[in-house]
Motif scaffolding. Structure first.
Motif, mmCIF file in Angstrom:
data_model
loop_
_atom_site.group_PDB
_atom_site.id
_atom_site.type_symbol
_atom_site.label_atom_id
_atom_site.label_comp_id
_atom_site.label_asym_id
_atom_site.label_seq_id
_atom_site.Cartn_x
_atom_site.Cartn_y
_atom_site.Cartn_z
ATOM 1 N N ILE A 70 0.832 -1.210 0.000
ATOM 2 C CA ILE A 70 0.000 0.000 0.000
ATOM 3 C C ILE A 70 0.865 1.259 0.000
ATOM 4 C CG2 ILE A 70 -0.307 0.280 2.503
ATOM 5 C CD1 ILE A 70 -3.078 0.673 -0.126
ATOM 6 N N ILE A 71 2.001 1.229 0.683
ATOM 7 C CA ILE A 71 2.910 2.383 0.691
ATOM 8 C C ILE A 71 3.393 2.672 -0.727
ATOM 9 C CG2 ILE A 71 5.214 3.175 1.373
ATOM 10 C CD1 ILE A 71 4.758 1.817 4.090
ATOM 11 N N LYS A 72 3.792 1.628 -1.439
ATOM 12 C CA LYS A 72 4.293 1.804 -2.799
ATOM 13 C C LYS A 72 3.202 2.253 -3.754
ATOM 14 C CE LYS A 72 8.081 -1.526 -2.317
ATOM 15 N NZ LYS A 72 8.587 -2.877 -2.683
ATOM 16 N N LEU A 73 2.016 1.657 -3.656
ATOM 17 C CA LEU A 73 0.911 2.055 -4.523
ATOM 18 C C LEU A 73 0.516 3.510 -4.301
ATOM 19 C CD1 LEU A 73 -1.540 -1.005 -4.543
ATOM 20 C CD2 LEU A 73 -0.336 -0.029 -6.503
ATOM 21 N N ALA A 74 0.656 3.975 -3.057
ATOM 22 C CA ALA A 74 0.290 5.352 -2.722
ATOM 23 C C ALA A 74 1.400 6.342 -3.039
ATOM 24 C CB ALA A 74 -0.085 5.447 -1.246
ATOM 25 N N GLY A 75 2.488 5.851 -3.636
ATOM 26 C CA GLY A 75 3.546 6.742 -4.082
ATOM 27 C C GLY A 75 4.702 6.939 -3.128
ATOM 28 N N GLY A 76 4.725 6.176 -2.036
ATOM 29 C CA GLY A 76 5.810 6.305 -1.075
ATOM 30 C C GLY A 76 6.851 5.212 -1.244
ATOM 31 N N LYS A 77 7.868 5.241 -0.394
ATOM 32 C CA LYS A 77 8.915 4.208 -0.382
ATOM 33 C C LYS A 77 8.984 3.625 1.025
ATOM 34 C CE LYS A 77 12.026 7.199 -1.843
ATOM 35 N NZ LYS A 77 11.308 8.330 -2.447
ATOM 36 N N ASN A 78 9.060 2.318 1.104
ATOM 37 C CA ASN A 78 9.159 1.673 2.408
ATOM 38 C C ASN A 78 10.570 1.881 2.953
ATOM 39 O OD1 ASN A 78 9.014 0.086 4.679
ATOM 40 N ND2 ASN A 78 8.288 -1.751 3.631
ATOM 41 N N ALA A 79 10.669 2.528 4.099
ATOM 42 C CA ALA A 79 11.983 2.806 4.695
ATOM 43 C C ALA A 79 12.640 1.557 5.249
ATOM 44 C CB ALA A 79 11.835 3.850 5.808
ATOM 45 N N ALA A 80 11.849 0.520 5.497
ATOM 46 C CA ALA A 80 12.382 -0.738 6.036
ATOM 47 C C ALA A 80 12.836 -1.620 4.875
ATOM 48 C CB ALA A 80 11.319 -1.453 6.860
ATOM 49 N N GLN A 81 14.128 -1.819 4.753
ATOM 50 C CA GLN A 81 14.685 -2.589 3.649
ATOM 51 C C GLN A 81 15.522 -3.763 4.174
ATOM 52 O OE1 GLN A 81 14.103 -1.954 0.272
ATOM 53 N NE2 GLN A 81 12.600 -0.509 1.098
ATOM 54 N N GLY A 82 15.763 -4.716 3.298
ATOM 55 C CA GLY A 82 16.669 -5.814 3.642
ATOM 56 C C GLY A 82 16.035 -6.997 4.331
ATOM 57 N N PHE A 83 14.709 -7.008 4.489
ATOM 58 C CA PHE A 83 14.045 -8.162 5.104
ATOM 59 C C PHE A 83 12.600 -8.231 4.630
ATOM 60 C CE2 PHE A 83 13.093 -4.614 7.870
ATOM 61 C CZ PHE A 83 11.794 -4.848 8.305
ATOM 62 N N SER A 84 11.991 -9.396 4.804
ATOM 63 C CA SER A 84 10.600 -9.612 4.433
ATOM 64 C C SER A 84 9.733 -9.769 5.675
ATOM 65 C CB SER A 84 10.469 -10.864 3.555
ATOM 66 O OG SER A 84 11.182 -10.714 2.349
ATOM 67 N N LYS A 85 8.436 -9.582 5.481
ATOM 68 C CA LYS A 85 7.449 -9.710 6.552
ATOM 69 C C LYS A 85 7.716 -8.684 7.663
ATOM 70 C CE LYS A 85 5.757 -13.106 4.224
ATOM 71 N NZ LYS A 85 4.527 -12.912 3.422
ATOM 72 N N PHE A 86 7.526 -9.099 8.919
ATOM 73 C CA PHE A 86 7.704 -8.181 10.046
ATOM 74 C C PHE A 86 8.886 -8.605 10.917
ATOM 75 C CE2 PHE A 86 3.410 -7.456 8.732
ATOM 76 C CZ PHE A 86 3.120 -6.144 9.075
ATOM 77 N N LYS A 87 9.521 -7.638 11.525
ATOM 78 C CA LYS A 87 10.571 -7.960 12.490
ATOM 79 C C LYS A 87 10.468 -6.992 13.668
ATOM 80 C CE LYS A 87 14.636 -5.247 11.108
ATOM 81 N NZ LYS A 87 16.061 -5.343 10.688
ATOM 82 N N PRO A 88 11.007 -7.360 14.833
ATOM 83 C CA PRO A 88 10.901 -6.508 16.018
ATOM 84 C C PRO A 88 11.499 -5.110 15.792
ATOM 85 C CG PRO A 88 11.608 -8.698 16.638
ATOM 86 C CD PRO A 88 11.659 -8.658 15.143
#
Length: 278
Positions: A187-205
């Motif tokens: 949703i972040i990408k579709l809305a024109g933003g960039k996900n600041a969390a890189q280098g991993f998939s799914k969720f992490k602490p």
């Protein structure tokens, strides 16, 4: 003679099961927010007899009984509502529960969701097919796709494309960040933003170090997570936040979780509202 009667009985029962499967459901349980939203949009809201804890839209769902007090759903809890159709997201029911419900004569349909524009259309079609209203489903798909295309056109006109860090929180004791292969990333990408969390998939602490390294322009949260941390004033005081662009510019954003991650009939609304936050 007895054998003939037995065969006739089997035919009769088989006909009854087949006929019921083709009939429009009268008592539906939805085990996911997007499922509840879509069933309602297809005109079957009055037939929903119970929901799971994630469903909060439409507003009337607040008055509907829940099949459980958490995300764990039991066979007994579902059967107690005498449903003739249970709609569940992939992974929403254990294999044992699904098998037990089917053995009890309850129709169970598990629907897989893909977090994309095409995925939203496919999701609506699957739900419509489960309800026996494929034609109505196509009408809803056309309406949804038209609205999404308009929303995407507006997104393209917005020159802002911030780095966004999504934090899932249930108080300071439970905090996670969303990486790739998540509905949030999509949703972040579709809305024109960039996900600041890189280098991993799914969720992490969540950690202070990962926050500072990500250096987001904006911190995004579900409304309930935002409130659980005490709102913007408290979040800005969290360790490391003041060192990020988001902290320096006080860019803490909250949004309705169901809307943000539904990827169904309200996808256009989610895109527009999120893009407006940039």
């Amino acid at each position: 003679m007895k054998k003939s009667l037995y065969i006739l009985l089997l035919i009769f029962l088989g006909y009854g099961i087949s006929a019921n499967a083709n009939m429009a459901p009268k008592r539906i349980i939805t085990l996911g927010a997007a499922l509840t939203e879509t069933v309602d949009a297809l005109g079957f809201g009055p037939q929903i007899v119970a929901i799971d804890v994630t469903s909060t839209y439409p507003a009337y769902t607040a008055k509907l009984p829940k099949v459980s007090q958490n995300r764990t759903v039991s066979t007994e809890g579902i059967i107690s509502f005498s449903p003739d159709l249970v709609l569940a997201p992939e992974g929403g029911l254990s294999k044992a529960t699904e098998s037990q419900l089917k053995s009890a004569g309850i129709r169970v349909i598990v629907i897989k969701q893909e977090f994309s524009v095409k995925g939203a259309s496919a999701f609506i079609r699957q739900v419509a097919a489960a309800l026996g209203v494929a034609t109505k489903g196509e009408d809803l798909v056309k309406k949804t796709e038209s609205e999404v295309n308009k929303a995407l056109a507006l997104v393209k006109k917005n020159p802002k494309s911030p780095k966004v860090l999504f934090i899932y929180a249930r108080g300071t004791g439970v905090m996670m960040v969303a990486g790739k292969d998540t509905n949030i990333d999509a949703i972040i990408k579709l809305a024109g933003g960039k996900n600041a969390a890189q280098g991993f998939s799914k969720f992490k602490p969540y950690t202070t170090e990962s926050l500072v390294n990500a250096n987001p322009d904006l911190i995004l949260m579900f409304d309930f997570g935002y409130k659980s941390l005490g709102g913007a004033a408290s979040i800005l005081k969290m360790p490391g936040v003041s060192l990020t662009n988001a902290g320096k510019n006080k860019r803490i954003v909250e949004m309705d979780g169901d809307l943000l991650t539904g990827f169904s009939t309200r996808l256009a609304q989610a895109l527009t509202q999120l893009n407006d936050k940039w």
